[in-house]
Write a protein that holds these residues in place. Structure first.
Motif, PDB file in Angstrom:
ATOM      1  N   LEU A  91       0.864  -1.288  -0.023  1.00  0.00           N
ATOM      2  CA  LEU A  91       0.053   0.108   0.054  1.00  0.00           C
ATOM      3  C   LEU A  91       0.839   1.304   0.029  1.00  0.00           C
ATOM      4  O   LEU A  91       0.667   2.164  -0.604  1.00  0.00           O
ATOM      5  N   ARG A  92       1.937   1.308   0.813  1.00  0.00           N
ATOM      6  CA  ARG A  92       3.007   2.305   0.814  1.00  0.00           C
ATOM      7  C   ARG A  92       3.453   2.476  -0.349  1.00  0.00           C
ATOM      8  O   ARG A  92       3.565   3.761  -0.852  1.00  0.00           O
ATOM      9  N   THR A  93       3.894   1.600  -1.268  1.00  0.00           N
ATOM     10  CA  THR A  93       4.705   1.659  -2.552  1.00  0.00           C
ATOM     11  C   THR A  93       3.463   2.364  -3.492  1.00  0.00           C
ATOM     12  O   THR A  93       3.745   3.222  -4.355  1.00  0.00           O
ATOM     13  N   ALA A  94       2.018   1.839  -3.392  1.00  0.00           N
ATOM     14  CA  ALA A  94       1.200   2.418  -4.173  1.00  0.00           C
ATOM     15  C   ALA A  94       1.034   4.137  -4.005  1.00  0.00           C
ATOM     16  O   ALA A  94       0.683   4.795  -4.812  1.00  0.00           O
ATOM     17  N   LEU A  95       0.983   4.053  -2.567  1.00  0.00           N
ATOM     18  CA  LEU A  95       0.790   5.736  -2.325  1.00  0.00           C
ATOM     19  C   LEU A  95       1.998   6.462  -2.900  1.00  0.00           C
ATOM     20  O   LEU A  95       1.651   7.551  -3.541  1.00  0.00           O
ATOM     21  N   TYR A  96       3.096   6.077  -2.564  1.00  0.00           N
ATOM     22  CA  TYR A  96       4.240   7.008  -2.989  1.00  0.00           C
ATOM     23  C   TYR A  96       4.319   7.214  -4.535  1.00  0.00           C
ATOM     24  O   TYR A  96       4.587   8.269  -5.127  1.00  0.00           O
ATOM     25  N   THR A  97       4.110   5.886  -5.119  1.00  0.00           N
ATOM     26  CA  THR A  97       3.800   6.038  -6.873  1.00  0.00           C
ATOM     27  C   THR A  97       2.922   7.072  -7.285  1.00  0.00           C
ATOM     28  O   THR A  97       2.994   7.907  -7.968  1.00  0.00           O
ATOM     29  N   TRP A  98       1.826   6.919  -6.466  1.00  0.00           N
ATOM     30  CA  TRP A  98       0.583   7.863  -6.944  1.00  0.00           C
ATOM     31  C   TRP A  98       1.047   9.269  -6.518  1.00  0.00           C
ATOM     32  O   TRP A  98       0.816  10.291  -7.116  1.00  0.00           O
ATOM     33  N   LEU A  99       1.454   9.505  -5.544  1.00  0.00           N
ATOM     34  CA  LEU A  99       1.978  10.800  -5.118  1.00  0.00           C
ATOM     35  C   LEU A  99       3.000  11.484  -6.046  1.00  0.00           C
ATOM     36  O   LEU A  99       2.618  12.816  -6.545  1.00  0.00           O
ATOM     37  N   ILE A 100       3.874  10.478  -6.244  1.00  0.00           N
ATOM     38  CA  ILE A 100       4.953  11.242  -7.295  1.00  0.00           C
ATOM     39  C   ILE A 100       4.152  11.801  -8.672  1.00  0.00           C
ATOM     40  O   ILE A 100       4.476  12.859  -9.149  1.00  0.00           O
ATOM     41  N   ALA A 101       3.257  10.859  -9.044  1.00  0.00           N
ATOM     42  CA  ALA A 101       2.721  11.164 -10.249  1.00  0.00           C
ATOM     43  C   ALA A 101       1.746  12.321 -10.354  1.00  0.00           C
ATOM     44  O   ALA A 101       1.744  13.242 -11.032  1.00  0.00           O
ATOM     45  N   ARG A 102       0.986  12.637  -9.230  1.00  0.00           N
ATOM     46  CA  ARG A 102       0.064  13.753  -9.038  1.00  0.00           C
ATOM     47  C   ARG A 102       0.897  14.972  -8.509  1.00  0.00           C
ATOM     48  O   ARG A 102       0.369  15.834  -9.224  1.00  0.00           O
ATOM     49  N   HIS A 103       1.968  14.687  -7.853  1.00  0.00           N
ATOM     50  CA  HIS A 103       2.795  16.066  -7.408  1.00  0.00           C
ATOM     51  C   HIS A 103       3.453  16.784  -8.753  1.00  0.00           C
ATOM     52  O   HIS A 103       3.445  17.952  -8.936  1.00  0.00           O
ATOM     53  N   GLY A 104       3.952  15.481  -9.694  1.00  0.00           N
ATOM     54  CA  GLY A 104       4.517  16.093 -11.055  1.00  0.00           C
ATOM     55  C   GLY A 104       3.658  16.292 -12.082  1.00  0.00           C
ATOM     56  O   GLY A 104       3.873  16.706 -13.147  1.00  0.00           O
ATOM     57  N   GLY A 105       2.182  16.302 -11.873  1.00  0.00           N
ATOM     58  CA  GLY A 105       1.207  16.426 -12.899  1.00  0.00           C
ATOM     59  C   GLY A 105       1.249  15.489 -13.963  1.00  0.00           C
ATOM     60  O   GLY A 105       0.698  15.654 -15.216  1.00  0.00           O
ATOM     61  N   GLY A 106       1.634  14.338 -13.605  1.00  0.00           N
ATOM     62  CA  GLY A 106       1.837  13.258 -14.422  1.00  0.00           C
ATOM     63  C   GLY A 106       0.697  12.159 -14.441  1.00  0.00           C
ATOM     64  O   GLY A 106      -0.358  12.501 -14.166  1.00  0.00           O
ATOM     65  N   LYS A 107       1.072  11.010 -14.818  1.00  0.00           N
ATOM     66  CA  LYS A 107       0.265   9.821 -15.200  1.00  0.00           C
ATOM     67  C   LYS A 107       0.563   8.600 -14.167  1.00  0.00           C
ATOM     68  O   LYS A 107       1.659   8.447 -13.947  1.00  0.00           O
ATOM     69  N   PHE A 108      -0.493   8.081 -13.602  1.00  0.00           N
ATOM     70  CA  PHE A 108      -0.365   6.972 -12.536  1.00  0.00           C
ATOM     71  C   PHE A 108      -0.810   5.461 -13.499  1.00  0.00           C
ATOM     72  O   PHE A 108      -2.131   5.904 -13.850  1.00  0.00           O
ATOM     73  N   ILE A 109      -0.027   4.660 -13.588  1.00  0.00           N
ATOM     74  CA  ILE A 109      -0.277   3.617 -14.544  1.00  0.00           C
ATOM     75  C   ILE A 109      -0.540   2.326 -13.442  1.00  0.00           C
ATOM     76  O   ILE A 109       0.142   2.072 -12.526  1.00  0.00           O
ATOM     77  N   LEU A 110      -1.711   1.680 -13.888  1.00  0.00           N
ATOM     78  CA  LEU A 110      -1.631   0.385 -12.948  1.00  0.00           C
ATOM     79  C   LEU A 110      -1.483  -0.780 -13.900  1.00  0.00           C
ATOM     80  O   LEU A 110      -2.043  -0.798 -15.028  1.00  0.00           O
ATOM     81  N   ARG A 111      -0.592  -1.511 -13.508  1.00  0.00           N
ATOM     82  CA  ARG A 111      -0.108  -2.784 -14.170  1.00  0.00           C
ATOM     83  C   ARG A 111      -0.169  -3.938 -13.495  1.00  0.00           C
ATOM     84  O   ARG A 111       0.310  -4.198 -12.348  1.00  0.00           O
ATOM     85  N   ILE A 112      -1.015  -5.112 -13.994  1.00  0.00           N
ATOM     86  CA  ILE A 112      -0.958  -6.268 -13.114  1.00  0.00           C
ATOM     87  C   ILE A 112       0.195  -7.289 -13.669  1.00  0.00           C
ATOM     88  O   ILE A 112       0.388  -7.829 -14.821  1.00  0.00           O
ATOM     89  N   GLU A 113       1.023  -7.595 -12.723  1.00  0.00           N
ATOM     90  CA  GLU A 113       2.054  -8.592 -12.984  1.00  0.00           C
ATOM     91  C   GLU A 113       1.723 -10.196 -12.629  1.00  0.00           C
ATOM     92  O   GLU A 113       1.967 -10.338 -11.296  1.00  0.00           O
ATOM     93  N   ASP A 114       1.234 -10.760 -13.632  1.00  0.00           N
ATOM     94  CA  ASP A 114       0.894 -12.196 -13.346  1.00  0.00           C
ATOM     95  C   ASP A 114       1.767 -13.287 -13.956  1.00  0.00           C
ATOM     96  O   ASP A 114       1.007 -14.533 -14.218  1.00  0.00           O
TER      97      ASP A 114
END
Length: 501
Positions: free
Chosen positions: A40-63
């Motif tokens: 969850l923390r990884t998801a949060l930091y990843t999302w926050l970096i994207a939003r802080h930089g005005g960029g895109k947050f991508i969800l990818r499923i590694e199966d």
């Protein structure tokens, strides 16, 4: 494994579709169960970096690790991210310019990029049997690959391929020199190439390994910042060598130290540590969990350095990767309770009732009880929703209790004068015309005045008789109002009966 000739135009087309010129981050979980706190923390930091930089947050499923897949786990990932407010811009359900966003649906891509490495001498086919590989390991299961197939001639390779001998594709790590990579948290790290293992890139079933698929996908999706656990630091040099072999730009690495249960042990579902879903079922609010988990290993700076409480929008404004610590963070359930309690207290009454209602309904099943009257009594008295039931269970059924509860030094009550107080109270409440808070309050206060007693001499015995508890949310007046006239009088008479024995 399929053999084919490479098409330069195809590779050029893949490069041409990569989005550039913006911050692009990805959360790439494996659907293997519930979301643990570190994930969850990884998801949060990843999302926050994207939003802080005005960029895109991508969800990818590694199966790609098919053996560990858990049915329904992908839906849990979607639901968890949505509950946390972590909306994604591209993903399996939304699509996007660089899909598909599920690794097994990208299977053909990896084989082509592996072939590119074979053709340029950065990878080789390994035909070693499982038995031979097992023999390389010592009794501790340690010991890397010895490079047996690195030097096979084209003739030997051709013969094995013609005979249908199964193989994997391994990365051809240089034997000489060293590799240096930069990480935002840990700085520059240099390793000797001779210490690196020729890792498998494509397994014998044609599927890529986690490490290879990650590099290919991150490049083809234009990922600029990669957030992951510090346990992957040892793999970073191999990633760098792959980027160099392909001639690709290396993304910004952000390796986060682990979330610990205590000073010595990492959090682990196997050891009973809670996942995000567990925390919700334990009565925690999602907003409080998100706020607390963000601060596990990251600290705000400047004017916000002393602040603890942030909304997601506020975090996305101020989040700075330089604030991520290299020290492990300890998950403290008591500290999370502190955060949760603050969130509960700050809610407006309507919102609190909306989120607390399921817990109130479970604890108080008598339809005659108005739960909306109970909610404001418990709101300031619970750290989590799990605290509600033990405080309000007496509304459903009066517990068996000891008459010693009537004795209260500060209120100056004894069993004898409590019996008298209840005897005086019952006719007063029986004669009330309307059963409202104000009417009950004025009647009980008026009775104390008439008898020249302090209020507590009436209120304490009444509250004890109604609840059978030493501590209750709300006092005598609130309990009378909520229980209703008939039940109040019934319980007061039970109290008198107990005190008369």
């Amino acid at each position: 494994m399929e053999e084919f000739t490479l098409d330069k135009q195809w590779f050029d087309a893949m490069e041409a579709r990569i989005p550039r010129g913006e911050v692009r981050t990805r959360f790439a979980p494996s659907p293997t169960g519930y979301m643990h706190v570190g994930n969850l923390r990884t998801a949060l930091y990843t999302w926050l970096i994207a939003r802080h930089g005005g960029g895109k947050f991508i969800l990818r499923i590694e199966d790609t690790d098919q053996e560990r897949l858990v049915e329904g786990a992908t839906e849990v990932i979607y639901a968890t991210l949505r509950k946390c407010g972590l909306n994604w811009d591209e993903g399996p359900d939304l699509g996007g310019p660089v899909g598909p966003y599920i690794q097994t649906q990208r299977r053909d891509l990896y084989a082509k990029y592996a072939q590119l490495l074979l053709d340029t001498g950065h990878a080789y086919r390994c035909f070693c049997t499982k038995e031979r590989l097992d023999a390389l390991h010592n009794e501790n299961g340690l010991g890397g690959y010895d490079g047996h197939c690195r030097t096979l001639s084209q003739k030997e390779i051709g013969e094995k391929l013609s005979a249908g001998v199964p193989y994997v594709i391994r990365q051809k790590i240089p034997r000489e020199g060293h590799t240096t990579f930069h990480d935002v948290v840990f700085g520059d790290i240099t390793v000797e190439n001779a210490t690196l293992d020729d890792q498998v890139l494509i397994k014998s079933d044609g599927l890529p390994t986690y490490n290879f698929a990650n590099v290919v996908d991150d490049h083809l999706m234009g990922i600029t910042h990669v957030v992951r656990g510090s346990e992957y630091l040892s793999s970073a040099p191999k990633y760098n060598l792959l980027y160099e072999a392909f001639g690709w730009e290396v993304p910004t690495y952000i390796h986060c130290s682990p979330v610990m249960r205590d000073a010595h042990n990492k959090m682990s579902k196997r050891h009973g540590d809670p996942s995000y879903e567990d925390l919700l079922s334990m009565g925690f609010l999602s907003e409080a969990v998100v706020n607390y988990v963000t601060l596990l290993g990251w600290s705000p700076r400047g004017e916000n350095v002393e602040r603890e409480f942030f909304t997601l929008d506020e975090l996305s404004e101020i989040f700075d990767i330089e604030g991520i610590s290299k020290s492990p963070a300890i998950f403290d359930l008591e500290k999370l309770k502190y955060f949760n309690a603050k969130y509960l207290r700050a809610m407006d009454p309507e919102r609190f009732y909306a989120v607390a209602e399921p817990y109130l309904k479970k604890a108080v099943q008598n339809p005659a009880i108005d739960l909306k009257l109970i909610a404001p009594l418990v709101q300031p008295r619970c750290d989590t929703f799990a605290d509600i039931a033990p405080q309000v269970d007496f509304f459903d059924a009066l517990p068996d209790y000891s008459t010693e509860l009537y004795v209260h030094k500060k209120m100056k009550t004894t069993e004898e004068n409590s019996l008298e107080a209840l005897g005086e109270t019952i006719p007063v409440l029986e004669s009330l015309e309307s059963w409202t808070y104000e009417a009950i309050h004025d009647a009980l206060i008026g009775l104390a005045e008439k008898l020249a007693l302090k209020n507590g001499r009436i209120m304490w015995p009444v509250r004890t008789a109604l609840s059978g508890k030493a501590v209750t949310p709300g006092g005598a007046v609130e309990l009378c109002q909520i229980l209703g006239r008939a039940e109040t009088l019934r319980r007061l008479k039970i109290g008198m009966d107990k005190l008369s024995r």
